[in-house]
Write a protein that holds these residues in place. Structure first.
Motif, PDB file in Angstrom:
ATOM      1  N   SER A   1       1.572  11.555  -2.015  1.00 24.81           N
ATOM      2  CA  SER A   1       2.264  10.571  -2.753  1.00 24.81           C
ATOM      3  C   SER A   1       3.459  10.372  -1.789  1.00 24.81           C
ATOM      4  O   SER A   1       3.262   9.457  -1.587  1.00 24.81           O
ATOM      5  CB  SER A   1       2.842  11.274  -4.196  1.00 24.81           C
ATOM      6  N   GLN A   2       3.869  11.169  -1.305  1.00 20.55           N
ATOM      7  CA  GLN A   2       5.189  10.402  -0.088  1.00 20.55           C
ATOM      8  C   GLN A   2       4.447  10.346   0.546  1.00 20.55           C
ATOM      9  O   GLN A   2       4.551   9.129   1.780  1.00 20.55           O
ATOM     10  CB  GLN A   2       6.323  11.479   0.413  1.00 20.55           C
TER      11      GLN A   2
ATOM     12  N   LYS B   1       3.125   6.647   0.037  1.00 19.69           N
ATOM     13  CA  LYS B   1       4.115   6.279   0.229  1.00 19.69           C
ATOM     14  C   LYS B   1       3.972   5.380   1.252  1.00 19.69           C
ATOM     15  O   LYS B   1       4.587   4.199   1.942  1.00 19.69           O
ATOM     16  CB  LYS B   1       5.089   6.238  -0.887  1.00 19.69           C
ATOM     17  N   ALA B   2       4.260   6.536   2.339  1.00 18.14           N
ATOM     18  CA  ALA B   2       4.699   6.416   3.712  1.00 18.14           C
ATOM     19  C   ALA B   2       3.889   5.337   4.417  1.00 18.14           C
ATOM     20  O   ALA B   2       4.147   4.367   5.450  1.00 18.14           O
ATOM     21  CB  ALA B   2       5.470   7.794   4.479  1.00 18.14           C
TER      22      ALA B   2
ATOM     23  N   SER C   1       2.021   3.342   3.418  1.00 13.35           N
ATOM     24  CA  SER C   1       1.916   1.574   3.036  1.00 13.35           C
ATOM     25  C   SER C   1       2.647   0.800   3.789  1.00 13.35           C
ATOM     26  O   SER C   1       2.644  -0.239   3.451  1.00 13.35           O
ATOM     27  CB  SER C   1       1.953   2.073   1.032  1.00 13.35           C
ATOM     28  N   ARG C   2       3.895   1.417   3.218  1.00 10.14           N
ATOM     29  CA  ARG C   2       5.040   1.208   4.072  1.00 10.14           C
ATOM     30  C   ARG C   2       4.769   0.389   5.366  1.00 10.14           C
ATOM     31  O   ARG C   2       5.168  -0.294   6.129  1.00 10.14           O
ATOM     32  CB  ARG C   2       6.042   1.567   3.899  1.00 10.14           C
TER      33      ARG C   2
ATOM     34  N   LEU D   1      -1.541  -4.238  -1.210  1.00 11.37           N
ATOM     35  CA  LEU D   1      -0.628  -3.014  -2.974  1.00 11.37           C
ATOM     36  C   LEU D   1      -0.587  -4.688  -3.548  1.00 11.37           C
ATOM     37  O   LEU D   1      -0.881  -5.375  -3.025  1.00 11.37           O
ATOM     38  CB  LEU D   1       0.238  -2.926  -1.864  1.00 11.37           C
TER      39      LEU D   1
ATOM     40  N   GLY E   1       4.624  -3.568  -5.830  1.00  8.74           N
ATOM     41  CA  GLY E   1       5.039  -2.132  -5.858  1.00  8.74           C
ATOM     42  C   GLY E   1       5.741  -2.382  -4.918  1.00  8.74           C
ATOM     43  O   GLY E   1       6.101  -1.707  -3.566  1.00  8.74           O
TER      44      GLY E   1
ATOM     45  N   LYS F   1       9.343  -0.776  -3.839  1.00 12.00           N
ATOM     46  CA  LYS F   1       8.931   1.238  -4.524  1.00 12.00           C
ATOM     47  C   LYS F   1       9.552   0.685  -2.213  1.00 12.00           C
ATOM     48  O   LYS F   1       9.505   2.107  -1.945  1.00 12.00           O
ATOM     49  CB  LYS F   1       7.523   1.391  -4.157  1.00 12.00           C
ATOM     50  N   HIS F   2       9.914  -0.191  -1.717  1.00 14.29           N
ATOM     51  CA  HIS F   2       9.277   0.100  -0.674  1.00 14.29           C
ATOM     52  C   HIS F   2       9.753  -0.623   0.434  1.00 14.29           C
ATOM     53  O   HIS F   2      11.040   0.026   1.414  1.00 14.29           O
ATOM     54  CB  HIS F   2       7.346  -0.584   0.523  1.00 14.29           C
TER      55      HIS F   2
END
Length: 193
Positions: free
Chosen positions: A4-5, A8-9, A11-12, A42, A46, A49-50
């Motif tokens: 998940s991390q 997330k990275a 996606s960012r 996205l 969300g 979150k970034h």
């Protein structure tokens, strides 16, 4: 880093890359958060979150857009082993560069925004100006450090200005003439202080 991390990275990074491209194309005022998140696949929800804010995203993406140009300029200088300065000038002032602002030099599109912006974007812009000046100084033929720096400043200023104007005018012939004339003049110019 867990899945998940890592996701997330990833996606960012995707949002930052998309935003960097879009601000090179449109400037910093136009891209909206909802559109950027949608383009990244996205949800708007969300976003936080970034990034802490739209300004946070814009500043980070502007820094990335500016940094992207550094490797491209170094590569352009390597294209002409006999005259790296000329290789850099010809690549920068090409119609290909003019016609691809989304992947082009961010000094052109971010100049006004940096001038009106806060310390963070001014520092990112300044860092890239200094980096490009250093690269141009390495390729210059000045007899003294002062001449070399002056040549780098004149060359960078002329290239950025010519590219900006060539993108801004409606007449395609004038656009081409701006690029061609500045290229030809810079090929034969060395500053004497």
């Amino acid at each position: 880093m867990g899945h998940s991390q890592a996701a997330k990275a990833e996606s960012r990074e995707r949002v930052l890359r998309i935003t960097a491209r879009r601000i090179r194309e449109e400037g910093m005022a136009r891209p909206g958060v909802a559109d950027l998140m949608k383009e990244a696949g996205l949800t708007h929800g969300g976003f936080y979150k970034h990034f802490t804010s739209r300004d946070d995203l814009m500043n980070q993406a502007a820094a990335l857009a500016l940094l992207d140009g550094e490797s491209k300029m170094a590569e352009a200088a390597r294209q002409n082993a006999e005259d790296p300065r000329l290789g850099l000038i010809e690549s920068y002032l090409s119609t290909r560069h003019r016609d691809a602002p989304g992947t082009g030099c961010a000094l052109v599109t971010l100049g006004a925004a940096a001038g009106r912006g806060g310390a963070e974007i001014k520092e990112a812009y300044q860092k890239q100006v200094r980096s490009y000046l250093a690269l141009l100084s390495e390729t210059a033929d000045g007899d003294t450090p002062g001449e070399t720096q002056a040549d780098a400043i004149l060359t960078l200023s002329a290239m950025v200005g010519a590219l900006l104007m060539s993108r801004a005018v409606a007449d395609p012939q004038l656009s081409d003439q701006l690029l061609q004339t500045v290229t030809e003049r810079l090929e034969h110019t060395t500053v004497k202080v």
